[in-house]
Design an enzyme around this catalytic site. Sequence first.
Site, PDB file in Angstrom:
ATOM      1  N   ASP A 107       3.620   9.234  -1.626  1.00  0.00           N
ATOM      2  CA  ASP A 107       2.479   8.494  -1.099  1.00  0.00           C
ATOM      3  C   ASP A 107       2.153   7.350  -2.035  1.00  0.00           C
ATOM      4  O   ASP A 107       2.273   7.487  -3.262  1.00  0.00           O
ATOM      5  CB  ASP A 107       1.255   9.411  -0.979  1.00  0.00           C
ATOM      6  CG  ASP A 107       0.415   9.116   0.248  1.00  0.00           C
ATOM      7  OD1 ASP A 107       0.510   7.986   0.767  1.00  0.00           O
ATOM      8  OD2 ASP A 107      -0.334  10.000   0.693  1.00  0.00           O
ATOM      9  N   HIS A 162       0.805  -1.218   0.000  1.00  0.00           N
ATOM     10  CA  HIS A 162       0.000   0.000   0.000  1.00  0.00           C
ATOM     11  C   HIS A 162       0.838   1.268   0.000  1.00  0.00           C
ATOM     12  O   HIS A 162       0.293   2.359  -0.181  1.00  0.00           O
ATOM     13  CB  HIS A 162      -0.939  -0.010   1.206  1.00  0.00           C
ATOM     14  CG  HIS A 162      -2.016  -1.034   1.112  1.00  0.00           C
ATOM     15  ND1 HIS A 162      -3.300  -0.737   0.693  1.00  0.00           N
ATOM     16  CD2 HIS A 162      -2.009  -2.366   1.356  1.00  0.00           C
ATOM     17  CE1 HIS A 162      -4.032  -1.843   0.703  1.00  0.00           C
ATOM     18  NE2 HIS A 162      -3.273  -2.846   1.097  1.00  0.00           N
TER      19      HIS A 162
END
Length: 461
Positions: free
Chosen positions: A366, A158
Amino acid sequence: MSRLVVVSNRVSDPRKSAGAGGLAVALGEALSANGGLWFGWSGTIVEGGTPGEGEMHTHHSGNVTLTTVDLCREDHDSYYLGYSNGVLWPVFHYRLDLADFDAGYIGGYRRVNQLMARKLMPLLKPDDIIWVHDYHLIPMAAELRAMGCKNRIGFFLHIPLPPPLILAAVPQHEWLIRSLFAYDLIGFQAQSDVEHFSSYVGKEVGAEALDKHQFRAFGRKVQAQAFPIGIDVDEFAALTHAKEGRDMYERMKKEFSRRRLLLGVERLDYSKGLPQRVRSFRELLKNYPENIRSATLIQIASPSREALDTYAGLRQELESLCGAINGDYGELDWMPVRYIHRNVSRKRLPGLYRVADVALVTPLRDGMNLVAKEFIAAQDPADPGVLVLSRFAGAAEQLKEALLVNPYDVHGTAESIQLALQMPLIERQRRHQQLLERIRSQDVHWWRKTYLDALAACDPE
């Protein structure tokens, strides 16, 4: 139909996911649709416990079985604080300067993964499909294979995967990547992550590229592919019109009726670019004084990993920056920055998103960033706000109609914020429509189905 077994660091009850983060919500969606077992750490730390041991707990939530394992203090501190968040998190977010390469941490990391595999193995059925999540559990499949597990096992990262030269800074990095070859399918958030993986395994371990997604090394074949995670657009849009979301919208609309609202929502983390964002807002006020008394930045930075010194220092820096702007520009009836260091209920957030003229989603790095997608889903199509998005967020590969910025460039980000504040209605509508279509076509249901279909199609070795 095969049972789905999800393995993640933390386990959340799918029926109580209102305040949960993006990962917990997405996994809850997957399990609620398919049924199965969710396995991970309980969140309990046992003082004085024995390393490599932990009590197991099981309860049920609808068609989902939740099974968790306690960790002793020594295991928690080395596995979670030490290696996962003191080494892997900063390195994978390109912050070698913040990594603590204490050789002792990796022993605890491996020990906890062995513990989790040992506890999980007796619970597995021969036809289970196992889906392991995130950087805490990279070696999980290798530990299960060593115990004789033949099931299909997939992994999803993730967070970003850094380029080979940065990844190579991790002590025993080859062991870490070798562990990934115990999986059948590795899922990444963005195509750039797949490219970094391909480059690393080719240069560092001499893997054979069977095609653009399949690689062979260490006697095993693995498939690596991008599966950008999404949100449940309809569910989030419904929250916007539910009581708590609607109340938040009405209250904020009334309180800031004479202001333009800029909004940032994230955990307090050095990867999110918060100091750079606040400096960009200061630059906006300096270079475009028409925004003084007109624009207000609401920055929500919920607590995160406060036991780590790096996060305490970041909080002090952010509070100092916000205080300086309010001291230099604020008036008795207007504060430029509203800084909030606490959690805000997920049920209230859609109303806050909807009232914002501009969302600032500007991380330094991110994996995806679901706040960007939630902001889009919450907007009024007739009068939508503008998304200012870092080019270094995984979401930037999909959300090209956002205003993409380099968060390190404070002046350039301020210019983009000003452009967002001045954007004509027809252009805002056009951009929003295209963004909304994209997050609908690649929502959380698409993510789950696409990944699990690909895993089911893998040839187990």
